[in-house]
Enzyme design. Structure first.
Site, PDB file in Angstrom:
ATOM      1  N   ASP A  40       1.058  -1.301  -0.081  1.00  0.00           N
ATOM      2  CA  ASP A  40       0.118  -0.084   0.001  1.00  0.00           C
ATOM      3  C   ASP A  40       0.956   1.153   0.022  1.00  0.00           C
ATOM      4  O   ASP A  40       1.443   1.528   1.016  1.00  0.00           O
ATOM      5  CB  ASP A  40      -0.872  -0.060   1.201  1.00  0.00           C
ATOM      6  CG  ASP A  40      -1.881   0.987   1.020  1.00  0.00           C
ATOM      7  OD1 ASP A  40      -1.362   2.357   1.046  1.00  0.00           O
ATOM      8  OD2 ASP A  40      -3.065   1.023   1.467  1.00  0.00           O
ATOM      9  N   HIS A  41       0.957   1.967  -1.186  1.00  0.00           N
ATOM     10  CA  HIS A  41       2.081   2.887  -1.204  1.00  0.00           C
ATOM     11  C   HIS A  41       1.907   3.837  -0.155  1.00  0.00           C
ATOM     12  O   HIS A  41       3.042   4.691  -0.105  1.00  0.00           O
ATOM     13  CB  HIS A  41       2.417   3.174  -2.779  1.00  0.00           C
ATOM     14  CG  HIS A  41       1.278   4.352  -3.217  1.00  0.00           C
ATOM     15  ND1 HIS A  41       0.215   4.007  -3.304  1.00  0.00           N
ATOM     16  CD2 HIS A  41       1.458   5.535  -3.221  1.00  0.00           C
ATOM     17  CE1 HIS A  41      -0.621   5.116  -3.600  1.00  0.00           C
ATOM     18  NE2 HIS A  41       0.326   5.921  -3.821  1.00  0.00           N
TER      19      HIS A  41
ATOM     20  N   HIS B 190      -5.637   2.735   1.296  1.00  0.00           N
ATOM     21  CA  HIS B 190      -5.029   4.121   1.600  1.00  0.00           C
ATOM     22  C   HIS B 190      -5.698   4.798   2.769  1.00  0.00           C
ATOM     23  O   HIS B 190      -4.897   4.856   4.021  1.00  0.00           O
ATOM     24  CB  HIS B 190      -4.696   5.061   0.754  1.00  0.00           C
ATOM     25  CG  HIS B 190      -4.219   4.400  -0.500  1.00  0.00           C
ATOM     26  ND1 HIS B 190      -3.336   3.450  -0.673  1.00  0.00           N
ATOM     27  CD2 HIS B 190      -4.575   4.999  -1.987  1.00  0.00           C
ATOM     28  CE1 HIS B 190      -3.039   3.306  -1.740  1.00  0.00           C
ATOM     29  NE2 HIS B 190      -3.822   4.163  -2.635  1.00  0.00           N
TER      30      HIS B 190
HETATM   31  C1  BG6 Z   1      -3.697   4.736  -6.158  1.00  0.00           C
HETATM   32  C2  BG6 Z   1      -5.022   4.922  -6.890  1.00  0.00           C
HETATM   33  O1  BG6 Z   1      -3.729   3.741  -5.323  1.00  0.00           O
HETATM   34  O2  BG6 Z   1      -3.430   6.146  -5.613  1.00  0.00           O
HETATM   35  C3  BG6 Z   1      -5.196   6.279  -7.846  1.00  0.00           C
HETATM   36  O3  BG6 Z   1      -5.514   3.861  -7.498  1.00  0.00           O
HETATM   37  C4  BG6 Z   1      -4.609   7.689  -6.948  1.00  0.00           C
HETATM   38  O4  BG6 Z   1      -6.614   6.187  -8.300  1.00  0.00           O
HETATM   39  C5  BG6 Z   1      -3.298   7.279  -6.515  1.00  0.00           C
HETATM   40  O5  BG6 Z   1      -4.664   8.646  -8.055  1.00  0.00           O
HETATM   41  C6  BG6 Z   1      -3.043   8.584  -5.450  1.00  0.00           C
HETATM   42  O6  BG6 Z   1      -1.859   8.298  -4.984  1.00  0.00           O
HETATM   43  P1  BG6 Z   1      -0.828   9.680  -4.560  1.00  0.00           P
HETATM   44  O7  BG6 Z   1       0.351   8.917  -3.844  1.00  0.00           O
HETATM   45  O8  BG6 Z   1      -0.667  10.219  -5.649  1.00  0.00           O
HETATM   46  O9  BG6 Z   1      -1.714  10.156  -3.217  1.00  0.00           O
END
Ligand code: BG6
Length: 510
Positions: free
Chosen positions: A201-202, A264
């Site tokens: 989960d980044h 997230h």
């Molecule tokens: C991803 C989603 O996991 O996270 C995307 O699939 C979203 O829809 C993205 O745009 C947002 O990531 P960050 O790091 O730019 O907030």
């Protein structure tokens, strides 16, 4: 060594930015390597690690995909990605490392392709010193996961023998609901043991998300206030100004609740609400996180309308440009009922949080890109000062992105002969305090997977508990036929979301 800034002044705080974590030699096999993720995120992040001296000297990347590409074509594509999406100086790192990157063409279900992969990996062990250690990255559409896992098990590639490691990183979406997540977990489990599995989960790789733990447990002053006695409610916002872009077909199936909230936002919620862990190890931290999710009860369908709002963007203006409506996006049905905005109110039913609402919202085509956690404190019990009624309650704001930092809103005396008070802010900014360029979240997570540290990855039970909660909301939407309410692109979502926060409260407009 402390880092010298542009002004030539040494920043002593930057000293801690250098890391002493070093991974063992290994080969990283990326399944679905011709996709966007490899080009935009994975390889630029690997080159970020290389530039910082964090890649092991014995290292190789094998791109596994169906297209008939050559090593040269693969490298050319990746070079472009590093140039476009990498941090500064990563292009130079790529020039140095590109010989360690190879392409392996095969169907995901073809056993012969995996037998050939095994030979190729053994060759890399000899030529590149990768020492039999493997990290597999599932970056394909989820429909391909099962075939890949079966073949990795059937050819013995998932086995750890003779002190060598074999790990698997699984990209989101991790299932579509609880039932499919359980089925996927079972498939993963048939090939790998839980300690070999890294569910990415980044958001957990973001510095500011990790800093939630540092703020809470590295300081003495916040924790005594971090409970229902002092906190009125918590708002967690992930707003984006972009629409669904080229991902309309994917988004139609997921909607914002599966795309962002199940993973997230729920992960951020667990870090905000968890009890102090006994240690910072992977299991100690995740044991506490999962307890938070268990303390959130599933909603009955009849409770869902009062606890959630769905929205879908129509045409409007975003970032000063006209923006089309969701139903006009490529890959989206003309009468689509998929939500691009959702707000939900959850209760963590334990001693610390009983009665304190956690308000979560995420949306596409909102006025700006901002992710933040706002801890809204209770008002003082008695108002002594003139104008105190207009004062806002104290808010501790954790700005996850952009403009990363933390601020505290409090009342202060306005200079002059009267005793009047007004809201002011105390502000901490990462950029100003630490300087430097911060690493992409994938850098941290790829390094952790190579090190075998799963603290910042979701454990099976966390993923399943989060789905249980989300499933109960989605079921309510379906049973009660709750359709998404329209909002114009570039606004803060449907007006109905205001009622969700409860009397005397309002959503922040960051
Ligand atoms: C991803 C989603 O996991 O996270 C995307 O699939 C979203 O829809 C993205 O745009 C947002 O990531 P960050 O790091 O730019 O907030």
């Amino acid at each position: 060594m402390a880092e010298a800034t542009k002004t030539g002044v040494t920043n002593p705080l930057a000293e801690e930015l250098s890391s002493s974590r070093h991974a063992k030699p290994c080969a990283l096999v990326i399944f679905g390597a011709t996709g966007d993720l490899t080009k935009r995120k994975l390889v630029p992040s690997l080159m970020g690690l290389a530039k910082d001296g964090l890649l092991p000297p014995g290292f190789a990347v094998v791109g596994f995909a169906r297209r008939p590409w050559t090593d040269a074509a693969f490298r050319a594509e990746l070079a472009e990605g590093v140039q476009q999406f990498g941090r500064s100086e990563t292009a130079a790192a790529f020039a140095q490392w590109q010989d360690a990157i190879v392409f392996h063409q095969s169907d995901f279900t073809d056993k012969a392709g995996y037998v050939a992969l095994k030979r190729r990996l053994e060759q890399l062990d000899r030529e590149r010193g990768t020492r039999g250690n493997r990290v597999y990255y599932l970056a394909t559409p989820p429909s391909a996961y099962s075939g890949i896992l079966q073949q990795l098990a059937a050819t013995g590639l998932s086995q750890e023998t003779g002190g060598q490691f074999a790990r698997v990183i699984v990209e989101k979406p991790f299932g579509h609901d609880l039932a499919t997540a359980v089925a996927l977990n079972d498939q993963v489990r048939a090939a790998f043991s839980e300690q070999q599995v890294f569910r990415i989960d980044h958001y957990l790789g973001k510095e500011t998300v990790q800093n939630i733990l540092a703020l809470r447990f590295g300081n003495g002053i916040f924790e005594p206030l971090w409970n229902e006695k002092f906190v009125d409610h918590v708002q967690i916002t992930v707003a984006e100004s972009i629409g669904v872009e080229a991902r309309g077909a994917y988004f139609e199936e997921s909607g914002i609740v599966r795309d962002m909230i199940q993973n997230h936002l729920m992960q951020v919620l667990t870090l905000v609400a968890m009890e102090p862990p006994v240690a910072l190890g992977a299991d100690a931290v995740r044991d506490e996180k999962v307890k938070v999710l268990r303390a959130i009860r599933s909603l009955a369908p009849a409770e869902v309308p009062a606890a959630s709002v769905r929205g879908q963007y129509g045409a409007g203006f975003c970032d000063g440009e006209p923006a089309k409506g969701y139903r006009q996006e490529d890959g989206v049905a003309a009468a689509s009922l998929t939500e691009t905005y959702a707000a939900i109110r959850l209760q963590v039913q334990n001693w610390r949080w009983a009665g304190t609402p956690f308000l979560l919202r995420a949306g596409k085509r909102l006025p700006r890109r901002v992710t933040e956690v706002a801890i809204h404190f209770k008002r003082p019990p008695h108002l002594l000062f003139d104008g105190a009624r207009e004062l806002q309650p104290n808010v501790l704001l954790l700005r996850i992105q952009p403009d990363e930092g933390i601020s505290l809103r409090f009342g202060s005396k306005v200079p002059g002969p009267d005793l009047r008070i007004r809201d002011v802010r105390m502000d901490f900014r990462y950029g100003a305090a630490f300087g430097g360029e911060s690493a992409d979240s994938y850098e941290r997570l790829l390094l952790d997977a190579m090190l075998g540290d799963s603290t910042l990855f979701a454990r099976r039970d966390e993923v399943e508990e989060a789905w249980r909660i989300i499933d109960s909301i989605v079921l309510g939407w379906q049973r009660l036929d709750m359709q998404p309410q329209p909002y114009a692109a570039g606004t803060w979502g449907p007006a109905a979301a205001e009622a969700l926060v409860g009397p005397g409260r309002a959503w922040r407009k960051p």
